[in-house]
Motif scaffolding. Structure first.
Motif, PDB file in Angstrom:
ATOM      1  N   ASP A   1      17.771  13.641  -5.924  1.00 51.33           N
ATOM      2  CA  ASP A   1      18.586  12.966  -6.932  1.00 51.33           C
ATOM      3  C   ASP A   1      18.812  11.511  -6.543  1.00 51.33           C
ATOM      4  O   ASP A   1      19.262  11.221  -5.425  1.00 51.33           O
ATOM      5  N   LEU A   2      18.513  10.615  -7.459  1.00 53.40           N
ATOM      6  CA  LEU A   2      18.708   9.186  -7.230  1.00 53.40           C
ATOM      7  C   LEU A   2      20.140   8.856  -6.841  1.00 53.40           C
ATOM      8  O   LEU A   2      20.381   7.896  -6.101  1.00 53.40           O
TER       9      LEU A   2
ATOM     10  N   ARG B   1       0.811  -1.215   0.000  1.00 48.52           N
ATOM     11  CA  ARG B   1       0.000   0.000   0.000  1.00 48.52           C
ATOM     12  C   ARG B   1       0.847   1.268   0.000  1.00 48.52           C
ATOM     13  O   ARG B   1       0.318   2.367   0.189  1.00 48.52           O
ATOM     14  N   GLN B   2       2.161   1.141  -0.231  1.00 48.87           N
ATOM     15  CA  GLN B   2       3.057   2.293  -0.283  1.00 48.87           C
ATOM     16  C   GLN B   2       3.965   2.142  -1.495  1.00 48.87           C
ATOM     17  O   GLN B   2       4.579   1.087  -1.685  1.00 48.87           O
ATOM     18  N   LEU B   3       4.043   3.193  -2.308  1.00 52.20           N
ATOM     19  CA  LEU B   3       4.873   3.150  -3.497  1.00 52.20           C
ATOM     20  C   LEU B   3       5.819   4.351  -3.503  1.00 52.20           C
ATOM     21  O   LEU B   3       5.389   5.484  -3.263  1.00 52.20           O
ATOM     22  N   LEU B   4       7.088   4.072  -3.771  1.00 53.61           N
ATOM     23  CA  LEU B   4       8.117   5.102  -3.890  1.00 53.61           C
ATOM     24  C   LEU B   4       8.609   5.078  -5.326  1.00 53.61           C
ATOM     25  O   LEU B   4       9.300   4.150  -5.744  1.00 53.61           O
ATOM     26  N   ASP B   5       8.233   6.094  -6.097  1.00 58.42           N
ATOM     27  CA  ASP B   5       8.517   6.150  -7.532  1.00 58.42           C
ATOM     28  C   ASP B   5       9.632   7.167  -7.769  1.00 58.42           C
ATOM     29  O   ASP B   5       9.401   8.374  -7.706  1.00 58.42           O
ATOM     30  N   ILE B   6      10.837   6.674  -8.042  1.00 56.52           N
ATOM     31  CA  ILE B   6      12.005   7.544  -8.219  1.00 56.52           C
ATOM     32  C   ILE B   6      12.308   7.667  -9.705  1.00 56.52           C
ATOM     33  O   ILE B   6      12.453   6.681 -10.406  1.00 56.52           O
TER      34      ILE B   6
END
Length: 265
Positions: free
Chosen positions: A130-131, A73-78
């Protein structure tokens, strides 16, 4: 005007930016003439680029649905890029309305557009970061406001790691992000490759852009999944990762690998 410490004049519109090139190739309008010219040169060098980007977006949609259906239920879109409908939060919430999404990009234009789009939602955040500084990403307060790193997270690194050079140590970057995730988390990743055709001319287009294009082999992409277990069908070209319709003719030339993997320990 400032955005996460960036001034408007800090935005570089003199050189193509990967997010704006992609936006143009996907039919968007948030780009400049310099991005359009680079996109046209890229398409001349790699004719499959438009269907490849569409296939990559379709993979993203399928992968997001997969991880949400798996209970995340948690998304981290880098490296989210410019908003393209359906966006990640729209895909995810069609399956589960309680999903929380944190978006990250290093282009102030992307952050401004995405921030305006999502400003009404308290369950999304848009962070300019920044990635190449993964610790700074996971420790950012606006990421922490949305993402609880004690609960499973889906980490999305879709069509972004090929903009890191070997000197940027992409394996270290992914490992740092992986170590911040608890067991039960997922990695969703796609990466450009030259395994299926000579794409040196396409790489040359990015020499004048704000980031270079760094194609990697299947073995190099597989190493990015260290510490995760790939789900079926493993690493595949984007049209062939759990397709919901038959891949179109010419899909075998699309130079994107993709995979979804779970962290088990």
């Amino acid at each position: 005007m400032t955005q996460d410490g960036f001034r408007a004049e800090d935005i570089d519109t003199s050189r193509p930016h990967p997010a704006r090139i992609y936006d143009y190739l996907l039919g968007g309008k948030d780009n400049y003439e310099v991005d359009q010219e680079a996109a046209e040169r890229l398409e001349a060098a790699a004719p499959e680029v438009r269907p490849g980007l569409r296939a990559n977006r379709a993979f993203l949609q399928r992968a997001v649905r997969y991880v949400v259906d798996s209970g995340v239920r948690q998304l981290l879109d880098i490296g989210t890029g410019l908003p393209t409908s359906p966006n990640v939060h729209e895909i995810a919430r069609a399956a589960a309305p309680d999903v929380r999404v944190a978006y990250v990009d290093n282009d102030p234009i992307v952050a401004a557009h995405a921030g305006a789009l999502l400003s009404a939602s308290g369950t999304n955040s848009v962070v300019l970061a920044d990635l190449r500084d993964p610790r700074g990403v996971v420790e950012h307060p606006d990421i922490r406001r949305i993402i609880d790193f004690d609960r499973p997270v889906a980490l999305l690194l879709v069509a972004i790691l090929h903009f890191l050079t070997d000197a940027d140590e992409p394996e270290r970057v992914v490992a740092t992000l992986r170590d911040a995730l608890p067991a039960g988390s997922y990695l969703v990743l796609s990466h450009a490759t030259g395994d299926f055709a000579d794409r040196s001319e396409a790489q040359a287009v990015y020499q004048r852009a704000t980031a270079s294009l760094n194609l990697r082999t299947r073995a190099q992409v597989e190493r990015l999944f260290d510490g995760f277990e790939l789900v079926e069908p493993g690493l595949a070209q984007v049209p062939y990762w759990r397709p919901d319709t038959p891949p179109p003719p010419g899909s075998e030339l699309i130079g994107f690998y993709a995979g979804v993997a779970r962290k088990t320990g």
